[in-house]
Design an enzyme around this catalytic site. Structure first.
Site, PDB file in Angstrom:
ATOM      1  N   HIS A 150      -3.521   4.502  17.089  1.00  0.00           N
ATOM      2  CA  HIS A 150      -4.086   4.483  15.533  1.00  0.00           C
ATOM      3  C   HIS A 150      -4.585   5.886  15.399  1.00  0.00           C
ATOM      4  CE1 HIS A 150      -6.460   1.832  15.819  1.00  0.00           C
ATOM      5  NE2 HIS A 150      -7.178   2.430  15.230  1.00  0.00           N
TER       6      HIS A 150
ATOM      7  N   LYS B  46     -12.539   2.127   4.749  1.00  0.00           N
ATOM      8  CA  LYS B  46     -13.757   2.293   4.955  1.00  0.00           C
ATOM      9  C   LYS B  46     -14.007   3.319   3.395  1.00  0.00           C
ATOM     10  CE  LYS B  46     -14.442   2.499   9.148  1.00  0.00           C
ATOM     11  NZ  LYS B  46     -13.228   1.648   9.411  1.00  0.00           N
TER      12      LYS B  46
ATOM     13  N   HIS C  53      -7.571   8.748  13.883  1.00  0.00           N
ATOM     14  CA  HIS C  53      -9.101   9.177  12.409  1.00  0.00           C
ATOM     15  C   HIS C  53      -8.670  10.264  12.476  1.00  0.00           C
ATOM     16  CE1 HIS C  53     -10.507   4.662  13.573  1.00  0.00           C
ATOM     17  NE2 HIS C  53      -9.199   4.536  14.720  1.00  0.00           N
TER      18      HIS C  53
ATOM     19  N   SER D 252     -10.057  -1.225  17.149  1.00  0.00           N
ATOM     20  CA  SER D 252     -10.739  -2.462  16.475  1.00  0.00           C
ATOM     21  C   SER D 252      -9.052  -3.482  16.694  1.00  0.00           C
ATOM     22  CB  SER D 252     -11.056  -2.131  15.207  1.00  0.00           C
ATOM     23  OG  SER D 252     -10.358  -1.097  14.158  1.00  0.00           O
TER      24      SER D 252
ATOM     25  N   GLU E  81       0.675  -0.818  -0.131  1.00  0.00           N
ATOM     26  CA  GLU E  81      -0.008   0.147  -0.075  1.00  0.00           C
ATOM     27  C   GLU E  81       0.445   0.949  -0.309  1.00  0.00           C
ATOM     28  OE1 GLU E  81      -3.288   0.141   1.903  1.00  0.00           O
ATOM     29  OE2 GLU E  81      -3.444  -1.567   2.733  1.00  0.00           O
TER      30      GLU E  81
END
Length: 317
Positions: free
Chosen positions: A250, A180, A252, A245, A158
Site C-alpha cells: 500500500h 487516521k 500513503h 503496519s 467501506e
C-alpha cells in the site's frame, strides 16, 4: 473488528462508550494530542478486550468562519486570568465542532495492544540475508489478519469511502481515506492506495516488473486527490513504509504540511525514490540493506538482538 464483521456480514456495529471499562492507559502523546486506552465493553464481554484511540481533531477554516463555528453565540469562555492586555481562557464551543476522533479495535489481540503501547524503540539494519532468515519468517508467523483489507478490495465493506478505483488486477488499486483521517479536514489529508494484486508484502518484493503498478498509483492517485480535494502533487508526500503496519502493498498520500505518523527517514520511502531506485537496478530492494525501527516488546526485536549477540560471539568481541 468483531467476529461478525470478519465473516463479511453487513450489520452495523455500535459501541456504547458509557459501557467501556478502562483497564490501562497504553500511551499518551501530548504532541499529537492522542491517547490509547485498553479496556473492555461491559455490555459485550468481560473477557474480550478493546483498544480505544482518542485524538483531538485539527482546526479548520470552516470552523472559524462559519456563523455556527467558534465565534458564535453558543461558544463560551471561562476566565483563567487577565493581566493588563493579556488574558488566558478556556473556550467551550458547541459539541459539533469540538468532537474527538475515536477509533475502536475490538476484540483487540495482544499484538494490537503492543502496537499502541508506549515502548522504547530501536533501529536495526536489515541485510537481504537477515530479511530471509529473520524478518520474512517473522512476517509469515506473526502478521495481522488482512480480512478487513480483502473486504475493501471485494467491495464488502467501506465501498462508500472509496475515492478512486482502478479495477485492473495487475496495476490497479483502490484509493480511500486512512482511518487516521476524518475525510474532511484538508490540512490533515491522509489517503491510502491498496493494490489489487495479492502477494506483494512490502518494498522487499518490488522489482522492475512492478514499475507499471507503481507509476499507475503515482499518476492516478495524484490526479484523483487533486480532483476531489484540490491538493496538487507538489503538496503531497507520497511514500511507502518499511516495515509496514500490515503486509499487503500500500502507498500513503499525505498533505505535505501535515506531520503524519511514520514520515521520518527510518520509516518512510518516497514513491518517486522507490521508482528511481528500481529503474537504476531492477532488483534493488532484494539487494539493499534497509533500516527500520522496532519496538522493545516486539518479538522480532528479540530475534535481532539475539542475532547481534551471536555474531559478536563469533567474532570474539
Amino acid at each position: 473488528m468483531s467476529e461478525e464483521l470478519s465473516k463479511g456480514e453487513e450489520a452495523a456495529v455500535e459501541y456504547n462508550l458509557s459501557q467501556f471499562q478502562l483497564e490501562k492507559v497504553l500511551n499518551s502523546n501530548s504532541g499529537s494530542k492522542t491517547m490509547s486506552l485498553l479496556g473492555h465493553f461491559a455490555d459485550l464481554s468481560a473477557e474480550k478486550r478493546a483498544v480505544v484511540i482518542l485524538e483531538k481533531k485539527a482546526f479548520t477554516e470552516a470552523d472559524l468562519t462559519s456563523k455556527s463555528g467558534f465565534f458564535s453565540d453558543s461558544t463560551s469562555l471561562r476566565t483563567e486570568f487577565v493581566n493588563d492586555i493579556y488574558g488566558n481562557f478556556e473556550c467551550f464551543p458547541r459539541p459539533e465542532i469540538n468532537s474527538i476522533k475515536t477509533t475502536v479495535i475490538y476484540p483487540a489481540t495482544e499484538r494490537h495492544i503492543e502496537k499502541y503501547s508506549k515502548q522504547e524503540i530501536h533501529i536495526v539494519q536489515e541485510t537481504p540475508e537477515l530479511y530471509r532468515e529473520l524478518t520474512l519468517k517473522h512476517i509469515e508467523k506473526e502478521q495481522f489478519s488482512l480480512e478487513w483489507l480483502y473486504n475493501i478490495l471485494e467491495h464488502k465493506k467501506e465501498s462508500e469511502r472509496i475515492i478512486f478505483e482502478d479495477p485492473c488486477e495487475e496495476t490497479g488499486f483502490i484509493l480511500l481515506p486512512d482511518l487516521k483521517w476524518d475525510s474532511k479536514t484538508t490540512e490533515t489529508l491522509y489517503c491510502l492506495a491498496l493494490v489489487r494484486k495479492h502477494g506483494l508484502k512490502s518494498l522487499r518484493d518490488l522489482n522492475a516488473g512492478h514499475l507499471p503498478l507503481l507509476r499507475n498509483i503515482l499518476t492516478k492517485g495524484v490526479a484523483a486527490i487533486e480532483k476531489k480535494y484540490a491538493v496538487a502533487r507538489s503538496q503531497l508526500r507520497i511514500y511507502l513504509h518499511y516495515q509496514p503496519s500490515f503486509y499487503h502493498l500500500h502507498v500513503h498520500f499525505t498533505y505535505l504540511k501535515h506531520d503524519a505518523p511514520g514520515i521520518f527517514c527510518e520509516k518512510s520511502h518516497l514513491l518517486d525514490t522507490v521508482i528511481s531506485n528500481i529503474e537504476l537496478m531492477s532488483d534493488y530492494y532484494q539487494k539493499a540493506t534497509l533500516s527500520f525501527v522496532l519496538r522493545e516488546n516486539d518479538s522480532l526485536w528479540d530475534e535481532y538482538r539475539r542475532e547481534g549477540s551471536s555474531r559478536k560471539l563469533l567474532k570474539g568481541e
